[in-house]
Scaffold this active site. Structure first.
Site, PDB file in Angstrom:
ATOM      1  N   HIS A 306       0.962  -1.055   0.079  1.00  0.00           N
ATOM      2  CA  HIS A 306       0.073   0.360   0.339  1.00  0.00           C
ATOM      3  C   HIS A 306       1.000   1.262  -0.214  1.00  0.00           C
ATOM      4  CE1 HIS A 306      -3.393   2.672   1.238  1.00  0.00           C
ATOM      5  NE2 HIS A 306      -4.054   2.182   0.905  1.00  0.00           N
ATOM      6  N   ASP A 363      -8.025  -5.431   0.416  1.00  0.00           N
ATOM      7  CA  ASP A 363      -8.558  -5.981  -0.648  1.00  0.00           C
ATOM      8  C   ASP A 363      -7.684  -6.949  -0.594  1.00  0.00           C
ATOM      9  OD1 ASP A 363     -10.054  -4.281  -1.856  1.00  0.00           O
ATOM     10  OD2 ASP A 363      -7.848  -3.675  -3.407  1.00  0.00           O
TER      11      ASP A 363
HETATM   12  N1  ACO Z   1       4.024  -8.127  -4.478  1.00  0.00           N
HETATM   13  C1  ACO Z   1       5.491  -7.912  -4.878  1.00  0.00           C
HETATM   14  N2  ACO Z   1       6.174  -7.122  -4.767  1.00  0.00           N
HETATM   15  C2  ACO Z   1       5.592  -5.990  -4.788  1.00  0.00           C
HETATM   16  C3  ACO Z   1       4.784  -5.349  -4.148  1.00  0.00           C
HETATM   17  C4  ACO Z   1       3.296  -6.477  -4.562  1.00  0.00           C
HETATM   18  N3  ACO Z   1       1.765  -6.543  -4.390  1.00  0.00           N
HETATM   19  N4  ACO Z   1       4.232  -4.067  -3.779  1.00  0.00           N
HETATM   20  C5  ACO Z   1       5.279  -3.058  -3.923  1.00  0.00           C
HETATM   21  N5  ACO Z   1       6.081  -3.835  -4.453  1.00  0.00           N
HETATM   22  C6  ACO Z   1       7.411  -4.309  -4.710  1.00  0.00           C
HETATM   23  C7  ACO Z   1       7.645  -3.553  -5.856  1.00  0.00           C
HETATM   24  O1  ACO Z   1       8.120  -4.297  -6.430  1.00  0.00           O
HETATM   25  C8  ACO Z   1       8.593  -2.267  -5.240  1.00  0.00           C
HETATM   26  O2  ACO Z   1      10.925  -3.194  -5.252  1.00  0.00           O
HETATM   27  P1  ACO Z   1      11.446  -2.479  -5.657  1.00  0.00           P
HETATM   28  O3  ACO Z   1      11.668  -1.339  -4.637  1.00  0.00           O
HETATM   29  O4  ACO Z   1      12.197  -3.444  -5.385  1.00  0.00           O
HETATM   30  O5  ACO Z   1      10.953  -1.816  -7.080  1.00  0.00           O
HETATM   31  C9  ACO Z   1       8.170  -2.147  -3.542  1.00  0.00           C
HETATM   32  O6  ACO Z   1       7.686  -2.846  -3.240  1.00  0.00           O
HETATM   33  C10 ACO Z   1       8.293  -1.151  -4.032  1.00  0.00           C
HETATM   34  O7  ACO Z   1       6.553  -1.177  -4.336  1.00  0.00           O
HETATM   35  P2  ACO Z   1       5.457   0.148  -5.339  1.00  0.00           P
HETATM   36  O8  ACO Z   1       4.646  -0.032  -6.844  1.00  0.00           O
HETATM   37  O9  ACO Z   1       6.515   0.898  -5.441  1.00  0.00           O
HETATM   38  O10 ACO Z   1       5.059   1.120  -4.125  1.00  0.00           O
HETATM   39  P3  ACO Z   1       3.670   1.864  -4.170  1.00  0.00           P
HETATM   40  O11 ACO Z   1       3.321   2.383  -3.264  1.00  0.00           O
HETATM   41  O12 ACO Z   1       4.261   2.579  -5.782  1.00  0.00           O
HETATM   42  O13 ACO Z   1       2.714   1.314  -4.944  1.00  0.00           O
HETATM   43  C11 ACO Z   1       0.799  -0.798  -4.639  1.00  0.00           C
HETATM   44  C12 ACO Z   1       1.770   1.027  -4.058  1.00  0.00           C
HETATM   45  C13 ACO Z   1       0.288   0.369  -5.949  1.00  0.00           C
HETATM   46  C14 ACO Z   1      -0.448  -0.862  -3.801  1.00  0.00           C
HETATM   47  C15 ACO Z   1       1.845  -1.481  -4.313  1.00  0.00           C
HETATM   48  O14 ACO Z   1       2.004  -2.496  -3.159  1.00  0.00           O
HETATM   49  C16 ACO Z   1       0.965  -3.208  -5.665  1.00  0.00           C
HETATM   50  O15 ACO Z   1       0.846  -2.781  -7.096  1.00  0.00           O
HETATM   51  N6  ACO Z   1      -0.086  -4.031  -4.482  1.00  0.00           N
HETATM   52  C17 ACO Z   1      -0.081  -4.919  -5.447  1.00  0.00           C
HETATM   53  C18 ACO Z   1      -2.097  -4.135  -5.982  1.00  0.00           C
HETATM   54  C19 ACO Z   1      -2.885  -4.369  -4.944  1.00  0.00           C
HETATM   55  O16 ACO Z   1      -3.054  -4.888  -4.134  1.00  0.00           O
HETATM   56  N7  ACO Z   1      -3.450  -2.902  -5.163  1.00  0.00           N
HETATM   57  C20 ACO Z   1      -4.790  -2.165  -3.710  1.00  0.00           C
HETATM   58  C21 ACO Z   1      -3.997  -0.951  -3.482  1.00  0.00           C
HETATM   59  S1  ACO Z   1      -5.172  -0.347  -1.829  1.00  0.00           S
HETATM   60  C22 ACO Z   1      -6.161   0.229  -3.066  1.00  0.00           C
HETATM   61  O17 ACO Z   1      -5.890   0.449  -3.421  1.00  0.00           O
HETATM   62  C23 ACO Z   1      -7.845   0.105  -1.693  1.00  0.00           C
END
Ligand code: ACO
Length: 428
Positions: A306, A363
């Protein structure tokens, strides 16, 4: 006296007022920065940018705190009802008895949609995603209700808000009925808000669906838990679109589209698809977690991570507990729930997830409940939209009450070609 920070740019020093929120959050007010220095700030994804001041929802992502209008989510979940929460978010206070009665009655009076809208659904392909259908139908409300489109008129604001809350479940359920080729079921105003939705989803002209109080309560809880989450992607969309002074229906339609994406509300559908994939392909939780970690694989552990929560999402804790309770009461054994629990256990002990502060979000478990109560997976995000609606509306209303109201218009750092001449087609 206002505290100030100093910013040195070459030989020039500018003072930036420090704004302090009621929970001690601190922000640099850069609203005069460009005028005084010619500089703008650059913050892709807005991770460090406050776009507004807001009195609706407080989140402390490090401590895992979420409060609506100051009241902890743990106190609201299970004790209040979704319509009470809608009133709390939009009006700022929990309604007194008479207020609640008239609010609920007004919502009930507006649950039907214009009969001609049924033809509108007929024009959509059967396999249209319900989010696409909902966004189109909500946008179309502005063509049917031209008497409530002015965001500067208090009566228009009130009536469009009540219409929006009342009609979204009808529009969402109609989208579902259209997709399965069944006749539309009209709302049943003697039922509760979630009860009427369940009736529209699962009844048919030959057979009434008897609303199970366990399911009705679970839906109400999920709606409450999704009701607001401050400046997330869809709410920021709502504020930005709304700032052009367009009507509420057009604004909410934009919010629905923003919510649909798998990185936002669409994650609940993506989670259940991921769990089903693990089950159907006979993978282990460990296999999938390794895929989600791999840079060579585009899979992510959906429902994990998140932007704001770097600790447990408090909503996920409540939903996980509710998930077990609901499935237990319904006597349902869910393989998908088993897989979800296994994935969570593995991920929470895995260095990759620990180092990046990735925890289950709202979620992760919600889809398992929706699934267990018979909701098709492509309707999950539409349910999220129904839940998030009061939050969107509250932010839209707050925006229009704000004396410092301005159209939203970010800037950019241009990195394209510098000036060059036009080359006529025959010379290219
Ligand atoms: N699985 C694996 N790796 C992940 C995940 C995940 N679910 N989420 C983040 N990471 C990793 C990224 O690859 C990144 O790794 P790195 O630093 O080696 O490149 C690091 O963690 C940071 O991730 P970002 O995408 O930069 O974080 P951001 O804050 O931009 O994204 C997000 C947050 C979009 C929610 C992300 O965690 C994600 O894609 N989660 C899965 C989708 C999801 O569950 N979305 C619902 C969110 S809640 C809502 O909107 C209601």
């Amino acid at each position: 006296m206002t505290e100030k920070a100093e910013l040195r740019l070459g030989d020039k020093t500018v003072e930036l007022p420090i704004v302090v929120g009621t929970e001690g959050e601190r922000a640099l007010d850069i609203s005069k920065l460009r005028g005084e220095t010619g500089y703008i700030t650059l913050d892709p994804g807005y991770a460090n940018t406050g776009s507004c001041s807001s009195a609706i929802t407080f989140i402390d992502g490090e401590k895992g705190i979420l409060r609506y209008r100051g009241i902890p989510i743990e106190d609201l979940a299970g004790k209040s009802t979704f319509l009470e929460i809608a009133h709390l978010l939009i009006e700022g206070e929990l309604p007194k008895k008479e207020e609640f009665h008239s609010f609920r009655e007004s919502i009930r009076r507006h649950t039907m949609i214009h009969e001609d809208m049924k033809a509108f659904y007929g024009a959509l392909p059967k396999d249209a995603h319900p989010m696409a259908a909902c966004s189109a139908a909500v946008g179309a409300l502005s063509t049917f209700y031209p008497d409530s489109l002015d965001p500067r008129d208090d009566r228009h604001i009130e009536i469009s808000i009540h219409r929006m809350i009342a009609k979204l479940p009808t529009l969402a359920a109609f989208a579902y009925k259209h997709s399965i080729g069944q006749p539309f079921m009209y709302p049943r105003n003697s039922l509760s808000y979630p009860g009427s939705f369940l009736h529209m989803m699962f009844s048919n002209p030959c057979e009434d669906y008897e609303v199970d109080p366990v399911i009705e309560k679970a839906i109400d809880l999920l709606l409450i838990l999704h009701a607001d989450h401050e400046q997330n992607c869809s709410t920021s969309t709502v504020r930005l679109v709304g700032s052009s002074m367009v009507n509420l229906f057009a604004t909410v339609s934009a919010g629905i589209n923003a919510l649909w994406g798998p990185l936002h509300g669409g994650a609940n559908q993506a989670v259940i698809e991921m769990l089903a994939q693990i089950r159907d392909e006979g993978l282990t939780g460990r296999d999938f977690v390794e895929r989600a970690k791999s840079k060579d694989d585009t899979s992510r552990l959906m429902g994990f991570g998140h932007r704001v929560y770097k600790n447990f999402d408090p909503r996920a804790k409540i939903i996980k507990k509710a998930c077990f309770e609901v499935l237990n009461k319904m006597g349902v054994h869910s393989k998908l729930l088993e897989i979800a629990v296994e994935l969570e256990e593995i991920a929470l002990k895995d260095d990759y997830f620990i180092e990046r502060n990735l925890y289950p979000n709202v979620d992760f478990y919600s889809g398992v409940i929706y699934n267990a109560i018979g909701t098709p997976s492509n309707m999950f995000t539409a349910l999220f939209a129904m839940g998030r609606l009061p939050g969107w509306i509250a932010h839209w209303a707050e925006l229009h009450r704000d004396e410092t109201f301005k159209i939203g218009r970010p800037r950019q750092v241009y990195i394209g070609n510098t000036v060059r001449p036009y080359t006529p087609l025959e010379k290219r």
